[in-house]
Design an enzyme around this catalytic site. Structure first.
Site, PDB file in Angstrom:
ATOM      1  N   LYS A  82       0.151  41.140  27.183  1.00  0.00           N
ATOM      2  CA  LYS A  82       1.087  41.854  26.649  1.00  0.00           C
ATOM      3  C   LYS A  82       1.669  42.230  25.721  1.00  0.00           C
ATOM      4  CE  LYS A  82       6.081  43.351  27.978  1.00  0.00           C
ATOM      5  NZ  LYS A  82       7.396  43.159  28.682  1.00  0.00           N
ATOM      6  N   SER A 157       8.858  47.016  31.171  1.00  0.00           N
ATOM      7  CA  SER A 157       8.650  47.793  30.052  1.00  0.00           C
ATOM      8  C   SER A 157       6.830  46.949  29.819  1.00  0.00           C
ATOM      9  CB  SER A 157       9.189  46.979  28.407  1.00  0.00           C
ATOM     10  OG  SER A 157       9.204  45.436  28.882  1.00  0.00           O
ATOM     11  N   SER A 181      11.114  43.634  33.891  1.00  0.00           N
ATOM     12  CA  SER A 181      10.230  44.527  33.268  1.00  0.00           C
ATOM     13  C   SER A 181       8.329  44.095  33.922  1.00  0.00           C
ATOM     14  CB  SER A 181       9.791  44.273  31.705  1.00  0.00           C
ATOM     15  OG  SER A 181      10.283  45.470  31.170  1.00  0.00           O
TER      16      SER A 181
HETATM   17  N1  GLN Z   1      13.806  47.572  31.734  1.00  0.00           N
HETATM   18  C1  GLN Z   1      14.987  46.339  31.267  1.00  0.00           C
HETATM   19  C2  GLN Z   1      15.301  47.408  29.926  1.00  0.00           C
HETATM   20  O1  GLN Z   1      15.033  47.856  29.066  1.00  0.00           O
HETATM   21  C3  GLN Z   1      14.343  45.566  31.334  1.00  0.00           C
HETATM   22  C4  GLN Z   1      13.195  45.873  30.744  1.00  0.00           C
HETATM   23  C5  GLN Z   1      12.364  44.071  30.308  1.00  0.00           C
HETATM   24  O2  GLN Z   1      12.645  43.207  31.075  1.00  0.00           O
HETATM   25  N2  GLN Z   1      12.041  43.318  29.315  1.00  0.00           N
HETATM   26  O3  GLN Z   1      15.846  45.967  29.317  1.00  0.00           O
END
Ligand code: GLN
Length: 497
Positions: A82, A157, A181
């Site tokens: 990532k 994400s 994420s």
């Molecule tokens: N969707 C969640 C957020 O926007 C989790 C994101 C993540 O785990 N980095 O914070």
């Protein structure tokens, strides 16, 4: 090359066998991965590539393998990171304009360990800006597409990492999970996603979103491959003050398919009919039936503070984000506003030009909950509720060895469907954020399809007990073939319309 091509869609043990038997070389595998990235550019999963460096590293891997001394089971295998996990000499945009042009001067702890293991980083994957989001729609690179249906989100994400594994670009990818994420995109794309216990994998060189929740973990097509990945990258790192001292125990050797006698809790709050798509609940219930057939005993449990998890998460995560992102001020990293009038103007314009709308929303929310007068009402209160959520799990684990839930309330939504409605986007994490708040290991495993889109089941374990959830996930895989299903090929390829 056709051989390397088809192997890429297999699992890590097939690839290891092929390399060790010299059925194909690491150079061929890496080249096949790069070619697959070309063929699937339509998915927008990969944002940077390392073609030359990766091929050079593959030559070195081939020499080690030829001499009969592969560095590890991952030697010569292509992986993707990532774009918030840094590697020396490579960009790390975190999908943000503010880090355009940034090149990391150092390796993250994960990259160091992958290199020591001989794994070859072939590219960097798309994400939501600074890992804030659930669809990769908050990315300066544009959204990645779900290989099962390009009109749908791949989740986020770490969506690019999930899509890359699902589409067979690489057999293994790494993401970060702050509130879901890794698990949510894994579920949306029909691959395995694994968030280890908080502190298991070094956060050194992971660009921080919410430091008390962030954790790096793998995506793969098999549970055993995720176990191997944790064996390779897990363990203590002095440079991360929250890194756990415990050694990662052997994990793969304990995946023998025997789960009889294990007790698994089903939290009633996660199975409320109004909470999830009926098809998702149906697939998860079928999976429960499969595991029951293997001798797992299921018990109903309660996690009474579940209703507060999303609110608690979005207070703590935004508070930490507002502090972590203060470092991006145009002075030290990345983009700097041109011709500033004075220092304040430099800060203001660098930040307002550099951050996207969702990141600004989170910085504003986080600054608000931390400000004098609101700190006790929001931030301190959220910390107290976090403790109650953690205690819910401690009590539940008195009655069971692991907990099973759906990973997400619905299958992958259409791109654009939630982009204008942050609250409904936040709710896609409703089943995943609790593991981060409580620091628990959690795994998402494919468990079937609804209208052609993958469904994931989530397994939550006791702190440091990754072994039990991997064991259950692996046993489930042995009895099912969901993980063997592949999405359609690129547009225009045989078998697609
Ligand atoms: N969707 C969640 C957020 O926007 C989790 C994101 C993540 O785990 N980095 O914070």
């Amino acid at each position: 090359m056709a051989k390397a091509d088809s192997l890429l869609a297999g699992d890590l043990s097939d690839l290891r066998g092929a390399l060790d038997r010299r059925d194909c070389s690491a150079v061929e595998l890496v080249q096949a991965s790069l070619d697959a990235m070309d063929a699937r550019a339509d998915l927008a999963a990969i944002v940077f590539r390392r073609d030359e460096a990766a091929l050079t590293e593959a030559e070195a891997a081939d020499e080690r393998i030829a001499s009969g001394k592969p560095a590890s089971p991952l030697d010569g295998l292509p992986v993707v990171l990532k774009d918030n996990i840094v590697q020396a000499g490579e960009p790390a945009t975190c999908a943000s304009r503010i880090l355009e042009g940034y090149v990391s001067p150092f390796d993250s702890g994960v990259v160091e360990r992958l290199q020591r293991a001989g794994a070859i980083v072939v590219g960097r994957a798309n994400l939501d800006e600074f890992a804030m989001g659930s669809s990769t729609e908050n990315s300066i690179h544009g959204p990645s597409r779900n290989p099962w249906d390009p009109e749908r989100a791949c989740g986020g994400s770490s969506g690019g990492s999930a899509a890359a594994v699902a589409a067979g670009l690489v057999p293994l990818a790494f993401g970060s999970d702050t509130g879901g994420s890794i698990r949510q995109p894994a579920s949306f794309c029909g691959v395995v996603g694994f968030k280890p216990t908080y502190g298991r994998v070094s956060r050194w060189g992971l660009v921080a979103y919410a430091s008390s929740l962030d954790q790096i973990g793998p995506f793969a097509r098999r549970v055993a491959d995720c176990a191997l990945a944790l064996e390779a990258v897990g363990g203590h790192d002095d440079r991360d003050s929250t890194s756990l001292p415990e050694v990662v125990p052997p994990l793969r050797s304990r995946l023998d398919g025997d789960v009889s006698g294990l007790v698994v809790g089903l939290p009633k709050e996660y199975f409320a009919p109004e909470g999830a798509q009926p098809g998702v609940l149906a697939r998860v219930r079928e999976a429960i039936g499969v595991l029951e057939g293997e001798g797992v005993r299921f018990v109903e449990i309660s996690l009474p503070h579940t209703a507060y998890t999303i609110a608690t998460y979005y207070i703590i995560a935004t508070a930490e984000a507002s502090s972590n992102l203060a470092r991006f001020d145009g002075v030290r990293y990345g983009r700097r506003a041109e011709h500033p009038k004075d220092l304040l103007d430099l800060y203001e314009r660098s930040r307002s030009e550099g951050f996207g709308a969702e990141v600004k929303r989170r910085i504003l929310l986080g600054t608000y909950v931390l400000s004098a007068g609101y700190y006790d009402a929001y931030y301190v209160k959220a910390q107290k509720v976090r403790t109650l959520i953690r205690r819910d799990f401690e009590a539940a684990f008195g009655e069971c060895d692991a907990i099973l839930t759906p990973t997400t309330p619905e299958t992958a939504f259409a791109l654009g469907a939630k982009a204008g409605d942050p609250l409904s986007m936040y709710l896609s994490d409703v089943y995943t954020v609790s593991a981060n708040l409580a620091g628990l290991p959690a795994l998402s495993v494919p468990c079937g399809f609804v209208d052609g889109m993958p469904v994931g089941l989530q397994l939550l374990g006791k702190p440091l007990d990754e072994a039990t959830i991997l064991r259950i996930g692996d046993a489930f895989e042995r009895r099912t073939d969901h993980h063997r299903q592949s999405p359609p090929g690129p547009p225009g390829s045989p078998g697609t319309d």
